[in-house]
Design a protein around this motif. Structure first.
Motif, PDB file in Angstrom:
ATOM      1  N   LEU A 105      17.165   0.966   7.537  1.00 29.60           N
ATOM      2  CA  LEU A 105      16.168  -0.108   7.626  1.00 29.60           C
ATOM      3  C   LEU A 105      15.984  -0.605   9.059  1.00 29.60           C
ATOM      4  N   ARG A 106      14.773  -1.050   9.348  1.00 28.77           N
ATOM      5  CA  ARG A 106      14.396  -1.398  10.716  1.00 28.77           C
ATOM      6  C   ARG A 106      14.565  -2.895  10.994  1.00 28.77           C
ATOM      7  N   LEU A 107      15.110  -3.157  12.175  1.00 29.95           N
ATOM      8  CA  LEU A 107      15.479  -4.520  12.554  1.00 29.95           C
ATOM      9  C   LEU A 107      14.270  -5.448  12.665  1.00 29.95           C
ATOM     10  N   ILE A 137       5.444  -6.165  11.684  1.00 31.77           N
ATOM     11  CA  ILE A 137       5.075  -6.061  10.260  1.00 31.77           C
ATOM     12  C   ILE A 137       5.399  -4.691   9.669  1.00 31.77           C
ATOM     13  N   ASP A 138       5.876  -4.726   8.441  1.00 31.86           N
ATOM     14  CA  ASP A 138       5.964  -3.523   7.616  1.00 31.86           C
ATOM     15  C   ASP A 138       4.849  -3.695   6.594  1.00 31.86           C
ATOM     16  N   PRO A 139       3.689  -3.063   6.825  1.00 32.19           N
ATOM     17  CA  PRO A 139       2.524  -3.383   5.984  1.00 32.19           C
ATOM     18  C   PRO A 139       2.718  -3.006   4.526  1.00 32.19           C
ATOM     19  N   LEU A 140       3.374  -1.857   4.274  1.00 30.77           N
ATOM     20  CA  LEU A 140       3.590  -1.459   2.876  1.00 30.77           C
ATOM     21  C   LEU A 140       5.021  -0.975   2.713  1.00 30.77           C
ATOM     22  N   ASP A 141       5.868  -1.915   2.346  1.00 29.36           N
ATOM     23  CA  ASP A 141       7.280  -1.586   2.124  1.00 29.36           C
ATOM     24  C   ASP A 141       7.439  -1.000   0.716  1.00 29.36           C
ATOM     25  N   GLY A 142       8.308  -0.002   0.620  1.00 26.49           N
ATOM     26  CA  GLY A 142       8.588   0.584  -0.697  1.00 26.49           C
ATOM     27  C   GLY A 142       7.471   1.483  -1.189  1.00 26.49           C
ATOM     28  N   SER A 143       6.797   2.185  -0.264  1.00 26.70           N
ATOM     29  CA  SER A 143       5.630   2.975  -0.695  1.00 26.70           C
ATOM     30  C   SER A 143       6.048   4.168  -1.559  1.00 26.70           C
ATOM     31  N   SER A 186       4.088  -2.339  14.187  1.00 33.12           N
ATOM     32  CA  SER A 186       4.062  -1.991  12.771  1.00 33.12           C
ATOM     33  C   SER A 186       4.888  -0.747  12.511  1.00 33.12           C
ATOM     34  N   GLU A 187       5.440  -0.679  11.315  1.00 32.46           N
ATOM     35  CA  GLU A 187       6.189   0.514  10.925  1.00 32.46           C
ATOM     36  C   GLU A 187       5.348   1.771  11.093  1.00 32.46           C
ATOM     37  N   GLU A 188       4.057   1.636  10.893  1.00 30.58           N
ATOM     38  CA  GLU A 188       3.188   2.816  10.882  1.00 30.58           C
ATOM     39  C   GLU A 188       2.697   3.241  12.264  1.00 30.58           C
ATOM     40  N   TYR A 230      10.975  -5.449  11.753  1.00 26.74           N
ATOM     41  CA  TYR A 230      10.002  -5.816  10.716  1.00 26.74           C
ATOM     42  C   TYR A 230      10.568  -5.696   9.304  1.00 26.74           C
ATOM     43  N   GLU A 231      11.868  -5.475   9.161  1.00 25.23           N
ATOM     44  CA  GLU A 231      12.480  -5.528   7.823  1.00 25.23           C
ATOM     45  C   GLU A 231      13.671  -6.488   7.860  1.00 25.23           C
ATOM     46  N   ASN A 232      14.705  -6.115   8.632  1.00 23.66           N
ATOM     47  CA  ASN A 232      15.974  -6.837   8.546  1.00 23.66           C
ATOM     48  C   ASN A 232      15.908  -8.259   9.118  1.00 23.66           C
TER      49      ASN A 232
HETATM   50 MN    MN Z   1       9.923  -0.860   4.504  1.00 20.01          MN
END
Ligand code: MN
Ligand code: F6P
Length: 328
Positions: free
Chosen positions: A269-271, A110-116, A89-91, A273-275
């Motif tokens: 941006l991260r490969l 997973i990126d649980p909350l993108d655009g926080s 996870s991103e976090e 869990y985003e890209n």
């Molecule tokens: Mn994000």
């Protein structure tokens, strides 16, 4: 509107893609994460959860209370779910190995909350996920098992928390979009077989970063801004939440860009869990995704939080951006 729910559609997708068992259960759990987060986000302003925790994450970004809630919710929902071995996870700096999941056959990025950054302005936010199969090692899960190119994804999707909550996913076949009926807590198929339009739509990029770009990037973006690109007239649109910007791009066409910068050649941006998940969805919808040199889906990760530049959207637009950067 088609009254198919996510589970019903997923069983059909599975049958046609002959995906392996258990994936629909994982996906249904992700819809539970989505429903829980949609509710948390809606209530956050009332219950004083819009703020910062005062700490930074592994990416050196300030952590919001909702970031923590979203990550904890994800882990709770997958607790004791033996078919998932681990979550990246991103976090979290390291992968989280699920109790009882040693023999699980799936890995979730997973990126649980993108655009926080949009939390306190009632803007769009999202969740992005990619599901990979574990190599059958017979041994405890290792971090290297996550280092698979996006082509290996067995399913990928995102949830958009906006005026409505939508989930868009593909299990390698069609890309289907579902809208949450809040009154009964169920996602219904509203956007079957999404295809990204060509020759229309916006260009989407944080242009305030221009001083940080190299000359090629600057010249390439300028062709879009000045309406000189072969792809035709383009409006500028930027929500500041990747999921929001991608969702618009998927439905209306155009291109989303987060290029590298001179001091940060891999961009932001991260490969994993985003890209890669969004690239997988975009390709399946007939679009393209590139890091400026090769398709995003061919980039092999070397770290959980690895970054790459991202050019994502209608095929013609992405090809033109890459061509104009002189890298293809
Ligand atoms: Mn994000
Ligand atoms: O997850 C990273 C993210 O919040 C994306 O959702 C968003 O598109 C991007 O960062 C915004 O970055 P910037 O503020 O640099 O434009």
């Amino acid at each position: 509107m088609n009254r198919f729910t996510i589970s019903e559609q997923f069983f059909l997708d599975q049958a046609s893609a002959s995906a392996s068992g258990g994936l629909s259960t994982v996906l249904n759990r992700l819809t539970l994460v989505a429903r829980m987060l949609a509710s948390e986000i809606m209530r956050a302003g009332f219950v004083g959860k819009l703020g910062y925790t005062g700490t930074s994450n592994v990416q050196d970004e300030e952590v919001r209370e909702l970031d923590v809630i979203s990550n904890d919710t994800t882990l709770q929902v997958f607790e004791n779910m033996p078919m998932v071995a681990a979550i990246a996870s991103e976090e979290m700096e390291d992968m989280h190995v699920l109790p009882g999941g040693e023999d699980g056959k799936y890995l979730i990025a997973i990126d649980p909350l993108d655009g926080s950054g949009n939390v306190d302005v009632a803007g769009q936010m999202g969740t992005i996920f990619g599901i990979y199969k574990r190599p059958a090692t017979g041994k405890p899960v290792t971090i290297e098992e996550f280092y698979q190119p996006g082509r290996n994804l067995v399913a990928a999707g995102y949830v958009l928390y906006g005026p409505c909550t939508m989930m868009v996913y593909t299990a390698g076949g069609p890309v289907n979009g579902f809208t949450l009926d809040r009154s009964i807590g169920t996602f219904f198929l509203t956007h079957p077989n999404l295809k990204i339009p060509e020759g229309t739509g916006a260009y989407s990029i944080n242009e305030a970063n221009e001083p940080k770009w190299d000359d090629k990037t600057r010249a390439m973006v300028e062709t879009f801004r000045r309406q000189e690109a072969d792809v035709g007239k383009r409006s500028a649109r930027y929500a500041g939440a990747l999921v929001g910007d991608f969702h618009r791009t998927l439905l209306k066409g155009g291109i989303y860009m987060y290029p590298g910068e001179v001091a940060k050649p891999n961009g932001k941006l991260r490969l994993l869990y985003e890209n890669a998940p969004l690239g997988f969805i975009c390709e399946r919808a007939g679009g393209a995704a590139s890091n400026g040199e090769i398709p995003i889906l061919d980039v092999v990760p070397t770290g959980l939080h690895q970054r790459t530049p991202l050019f994502l959207g209608s095929k013609g637009d992405v090809e033109e951006a890459v061509r104009r950067m002189g890298k293809a």
